[in-house]
Enzyme design. Structure first.
Site, PDB file in Angstrom:
ATOM      1  N   SER B 364      -8.887   0.542   0.003  1.00 51.74           N
ATOM      2  CA  SER B 364     -10.171   1.079  -0.455  1.00 51.74           C
ATOM      3  C   SER B 364     -10.453   2.503   0.008  1.00 51.74           C
ATOM      4  CB  SER B 364     -11.296   0.167   0.033  1.00 51.74           C
ATOM      5  OG  SER B 364     -11.036  -1.148  -0.354  1.00 51.74           O
ATOM      6  N   THR B 365      -9.635   3.041   0.899  1.00 53.03           N
ATOM      7  CA  THR B 365      -9.907   4.403   1.369  1.00 53.03           C
ATOM      8  C   THR B 365      -9.839   5.408   0.224  1.00 53.03           C
ATOM      9  OG1 THR B 365      -7.570   4.592   1.955  1.00 53.03           O
ATOM     10  CG2 THR B 365      -9.099   4.067   3.734  1.00 53.03           C
TER      11      THR B 365
END
Lengths: 390, 686
Positions: B364-365
């Site tokens: 998700s970064t």
């Protein structure tokens, strides 16, 4: 003829003295530069200057000595020369007075005098001896020279050469042997021996040489199996280094260095003295000259030699004593061969041998011996007799 | 009388013949001279410039490396090496003889001897036995087949025969193999770093050891021991495949050069200027010697104190916890100054170089990039709310977020709570797909291209431009099926390197300007007194690679979203950074990955990559960080959660603590003040 009173001109050959003086200056000059390359720290050029002063004195004295006396004393000289070579052979190798240098015993190292190379002296003595033999022979058979007498002459000439060649080969000093061969050929040409014999004696070795070169580059296996198998390895290496210097990098080391230095000289010379020229002040002085001052410098030196030889030729022409002419021819042969051999090896034309460049390379024996020989030549001019009717 | 006259009259003619021969010879000389000097002169002159080696060149040490605060990180240590110069004129026996003598004085490491070395040595030293290896028939058939009998002999040697070489003879082999491994006529290092006794023993016997010499060498010394040498790179002999390039640059075959990473990248700066010593001892006394100088020094952007802190933190967080990892424990962290691209610290637990060479799914970064792409492409707006419910696709497992309590979220909530569905929706809209519909494969490809177009602008999936000789660009999954497109949108399809992730977050922190990351700040001239740096010879300026083609307002929105991640009531990083004394923006990531266990060889499909990106302070970013802890288990599978977040928090703390300490500690150090002035100068320029 005998009734005519001979008168001598008693003239010094100023022209030749001048040329010799030029050589002395050039020699010291380039030895000085060779020394700057940082191989040695002895002041060679000053010593060379001193040698030249001595050599000029020797020449000057020799000029006054009538060359016709050599006709009577050549056997004494020959005996002295042979004695020196024999002594070297018996004593050497000996650390004290006859050391092994560069794989050969060619030098006496004597106190005070320094190093002396007997072969330098012997070649001059041989010229005198051979000239005398030819002169005597031609006087005797002046009326009826035939092929038979020609062969007799060849035999007489070969006799004194053989022991010398034998002793030189034992040192080993093959360069001097070759030089004596050149002197022999030069004297043979002028001795009056029939061209039939001369052409065979010169033609056959030339042909053999041509075959050798052909085999080396085309069918090397034949040479490996025959000639090279009989020779010492160092001699084979030299031949490889000569004909193929860039491939046999170790053996051709000197040739490659010299060639590179000379080539970089181009037309006017280079200031890049970064290449290490081996033996720059002696054997490879020509590489220094033509590297520093290019084609101009190199061609000038070669021309100057040519002028010197031409002067000797003129003396030969003017002399009306056949013995003098033979002497001149012998010295022309000797000098021309030395010059051609030395410069030829710098240029990669000939194998590397320990020949010095006469009058330019550093070395007392060489300079003094050469000047002694030239003094003798000038003596021919000085003592040349003019006959009223001839 | 007639006959004699005849003979006499021959003489002048014959003299002319002789002289004609002389003339021919001399003409040949002049011609040859002209050919060499005028025709081939240029070639020889070039040869002379290249090949002449009239002087012995004394190696000069390489430049040292300072860290950003002027602390020496890589230094030189003077050592003595023993070299052997091989020559084609030396026989095998002579070489063996020298090897035997040398082995008596040297302590050699016999570890590296290969079987081939032993066999070669065996064949060389046991001639009779070697000959008896092959029967005459075998020899004959070998020569018929064109096979080198030597190769046959090599094959025939038995281990038993080889075991004949024992003890001290092994040391002879060790010396011998080094002696023959060099180039002819060029010194080869047989042993480096001689002890004082060894050097003494050898130096008094150099006369009887032709080709052997002692060389003053300098060896790299890493002041901070284990810290960071991975990136410093290594120094070694010139690799064979690049020897020509180095020779063309004036190197000697025996030179040592940088062979990897910073040492290689900055070889031209670090390389010392050799001293020259005119050949032969005669000249040495005349002072014909020029002293060389050390190569230029590098000032790294790395802060060695922070670097050490970071390594300690990573060590503490992952070290000795192999149970939490599918395979070996591992973690990478990169700290970077966003406005300049200067790398402040970079750590890799297994392999520091992995920060540029290993790539992982970052989870998700990457969502900020997806959100910005969606906003810029107009498929979502600030007011677009999407309800987070699982998506089922034909031929693919259901897609859902990690948390099932997200509800309906806009971009802020999507980042704060890390909604996979919001990201998938952006991807779907880019591909003109609605739930329950059918995919248009052209549109799907377009969507892949569009998303990667944006990702690349951040440095994700493309080279970062870092000052190292090589880096990985990550691995692109290509055009996968439509489901993969959705996974791509939340970081579970393409892989990126930790350095790319750091550049990505730095680009966001830097308001959309993507700057080349670099390890070296400046090149300085060497100063004999190493405690003071020399004058600057090259300043590495921040180099802007591109500006995001995203409107500034969208970048601001992404930044707000990152702030929410830390400060929002349900922010995924709140528990890690909520109490930080500085304002942080960040994003967590947990990518589900399938990885093969090296131990059991089975595929493990409940592993995750834990990642974190962030920067601080929020208003004026000084430091950006990217952390990735790959192939771990989550708590429910016997692992630990939030490892990356914890590393990031502690690293940030370390950065700000050091910043507070520094001015007091180093107030008297002019270098630092000068440096700070320079830095502020740079900032005002921007």
């Amino acid at each position: 003829m005998n009734g005519n009173y001979p008168s001598t001109e008693k003239q010094y050959d100023i022209n030749m003295f001048f040329v010799l003086f030029l050589f002395a200056v050039i020699s010291c000059f380039y030895i000085y530069f060779a020394q700057q390359m940082g191989q040695y720290d002895t002041n060679f050029y000053i010593r060379q200057g001193i040698f030249f002063v001595l050599a000029f004195a020797v020449a000057f004295v020799t000029v006054h000595f009538d060359y016709e006396y050599y006709l009577n004393m050549h056997w004494v000289l020959y005996g002295f020369g042979l004695f020196l070579l024999l002594a070297l052979d018996i004593i050497g190798p000996n650390e004290m007075i006859a050391p092994l240098t560069n794989g050969a015993v060619s030098w006496f190292t004597l106190p005070i005098i320094g190093s002396v190379q007997p072969s330098e002296l012997m070649r001059i003595i041989l010229i005198i001896t051979l000239s005398a033999i030819i002169y005597r022979h031609n006087q005797r058979y002046k009326e009826n020279a035939t092929l038979k007498t020609d062969f007799q002459l060849l035999g007489k000439m070969a006799l004194p050469i053989l022991p010398v060649v034998l002793l030189l080969a034992r040192q080993p000093d093959m360069g001097s042997v070759m030089l004596i061969g050149a002197v022999f050929v030069a004297l043979m040409v002028v001795s009056g021996i029939s061209y039939k014999i001369v052409s065979v004696l010169i033609g056959v070795p030339l042909l053999a040489f041509a075959v050798f070169i052909f085999l080396f580059f085309q069918i090397p296996a034949v040479l490996d199996a025959t000639i090279f198998a009989l020779m010492d390895q160092y001699q084979v290496n030299r031949i490889n280094g000569w004909l193929n210097p860039f491939e046999y990098a170790d053996e051709g080391f000197q040739t490659v260095r010299a060639l590179t230095a000379i080539g970089a000289g181009q037309l006017l010379g280079t200031t890049d003295d970064s290449i290490y020229i081996p033996e720059a002040h002696t054997d490879f002085i020509f590489a220094v000259i033509s590297s520093m001052h290019g084609f101009l410098g190199g061609a000038m030196v070669i021309t100057l030699y040519f002028v010197l030889l031409y002067q000797i030729l003129m003396i030969a022409f003017r002399s009306n004593h056949a013995f003098g002419k033979y002497l001149c021819a012998g010295f022309i042969g000797m000098l021309a061969f030395q010059i051609f051999q030395n410069i030829g090896m710098s240029l990669g034309l000939l194998p590397v041998t320990g020949f010095t460049l006469p009058l330019l390379s550093y070395g007392g024996t060489s300079v003094i011996a050469t000047m002694f020989a030239l003094g003798m030549i000038m003596s021919i001019r000085y003592h040349s007799k003019s006959y009223m009717f001839d | 009388m007639a006959s004699r006259k005849n003979r006499k009259s021959h003489l002048p003619k014959r003299l002319n013949v002789l002289f004609f021969a002389v003339f021919i010879l001399f003409s040949a000389l002049i011609l040859r001279l002209g050919f060499i000097q005028i025709v081939q002169g240029d070639t020889y002159e070039r040869d002379l410039e290249e090949a002449s080696e009239p002087v012995t060149r004394i190696d000069a040490p390489r430049g040292v490396m300072y860290d950003r605060n002027g602390e020496i990180a890589v230094d030189n240590q003077l050592i003595l090496s023993l070299t052997y110069t091989n020559s084609s004129s030396v026989s095998d026996e002579e070489r063996l003889d020298i090897a035997e003598k040398l082995s008596g004085y040297l302590e050699m490491d016999t570890e590296g001897i290969t079987d081939r070395d032993l066999k070669d040595y065996w064949l060389l030293t046991r001639e009779e036995e070697a000959e008896s290896l092959l029967s005459e028939e075998e020899m004959a058939s070998a020569s018929e087949d064109g096979v080198d009998p030597y190769d046959l002999q090599l094959e025939k040697i038995t281990d038993e025969q080889l075991s004949d070489i024992q003890g001290t003879e092994l040391e002879v082999v060790a010396v011998w193999r080094e002696m023959i491994s060099g180039y002819n006529d060029s010194p080869q290092r047989v042993k480096e770093n001689l002890t004082r006794e060894e050097a003494h023993e050898i130096s008094v016997r150099l006369e009887e050891l032709p080709g052997v010499d002692l060389l003053r060498d300098s060896n790299r010394q890493y002041v901070f021991d284990e810290s960071f040498p991975g990136f410093f790179g290594s120094v070694g002999s010139i690799p064979r495949e690049t020897i020509d390039e180095y020779l063309a640059l004036g190197y000697d075959r025996s030179d040592l050069v940088g062979t990897s990473f910073l040492e290689e990248e900055y070889e031209s700066a670090l390389r010392g200027v050799k001293g020259e010593l005119l050949d032969s001892e005669e000249a040495a006394g005349n002072g014909a010697e020029t002293t060389g100088s050390r190569g230029n020094d590098l000032v790294l952007s790395v802060d060695m104190a922070l670097q050490q802190d970071l390594e300690t933190i990573v060590d503490e967080q992952v070290g000795g916890q192999s149970g939490n990892f599918v395979n070996d424990e591992d973690a990478y962290a990169v700290m970077i100054e966003p406005s300049t691209g200067e790398i402040l610290a970079a750590s890799g637990y297994q392999n520091q170089v992995g920060t540029v060479s290993s790539s992982f799914e970052m989870g998700s970064t990457v969502k900020m990039a997806t959100v910005m792409a969606g906003l810029q492409e107009g498929v979502v707006t600030a007011d677009t709310y999407i309800n987070d419910t699982p998506i089922s696709l034909p031929g693919s497992s259901d897609i859902s977020s990690a948390s099932d309590t997200i509800g309906s979220v806009n971009y802020l909530g999507a980042l704060e709570k890390s909604s996979n569905i919001y990201m998938s929706e952006i991807a779907m809209r880019l591909a003109d797909y609605e739930r329950g519909g059918t995919f248009n494969s052209d549109k799907v490809q377009e969507a892949y291209d569009t998303m990667r177009y944006y990702y690349n602008q951040f440095g994700l999936g493309t080279e970062t431009g870092i000052d190292l000789p090589s880096e990985s660009a990550g691995i692109s999954g290509g055009y996968g099926n439509p489901g993969n497109l959705l996974y791509l949108s939340f970081g579970q399809f393409d892989t990126y390197t930790p350095m790319q992730l750091a550049q990505y977050v730095a680009t966001i922190a830097n308001d959309g300007y993507r700057i080349e990351p670099h390890f070296v700040k400046e090149v300085r001239q060497s100063n004999p007194d190493k405690s003071n740096m020399g004058s600057i010879s090259q300043q590495i300026q921040p180099s802007i690679m591109n500006k995001l083609s995203v409107d500034d307002e969208y970048i601001d929105m992404a930044q707000e979203g990152m702030l929410e991640v830390v400060e929002g009531s349900s922010g995924t990083a709140r528990s890690y950074f909520g109490d930080a004394p500085y304002e942080v923006a960040g994003k967590t990531g947990t990518a589900q990955v399938t990885v093969r266990s090296e131990g059991s060889g089975e595929l493990v499909n409940n592993a995750v990559n834990q990642a974190f990106v962030g920067y601080a302070p929020y208003d004026n970013p000084e430091v950006a960080i990217a952390v990735i802890v790959p192939y771990t288990y989550l708590e429910e599978n016997g692992g630990r959660n939030g490892v990356a977040n914890t590393i990031a928090r502690q690293a940030m703390d370390a950065y700000f603590e050091l910043k507070e300490e520094r001015p007091e500690v180093d107030a008297e150090n002019e270098e630092v003040i000068e440096q700070q002035e320079e830095e502020t100068g740079e900032e005002t320029e921007e």
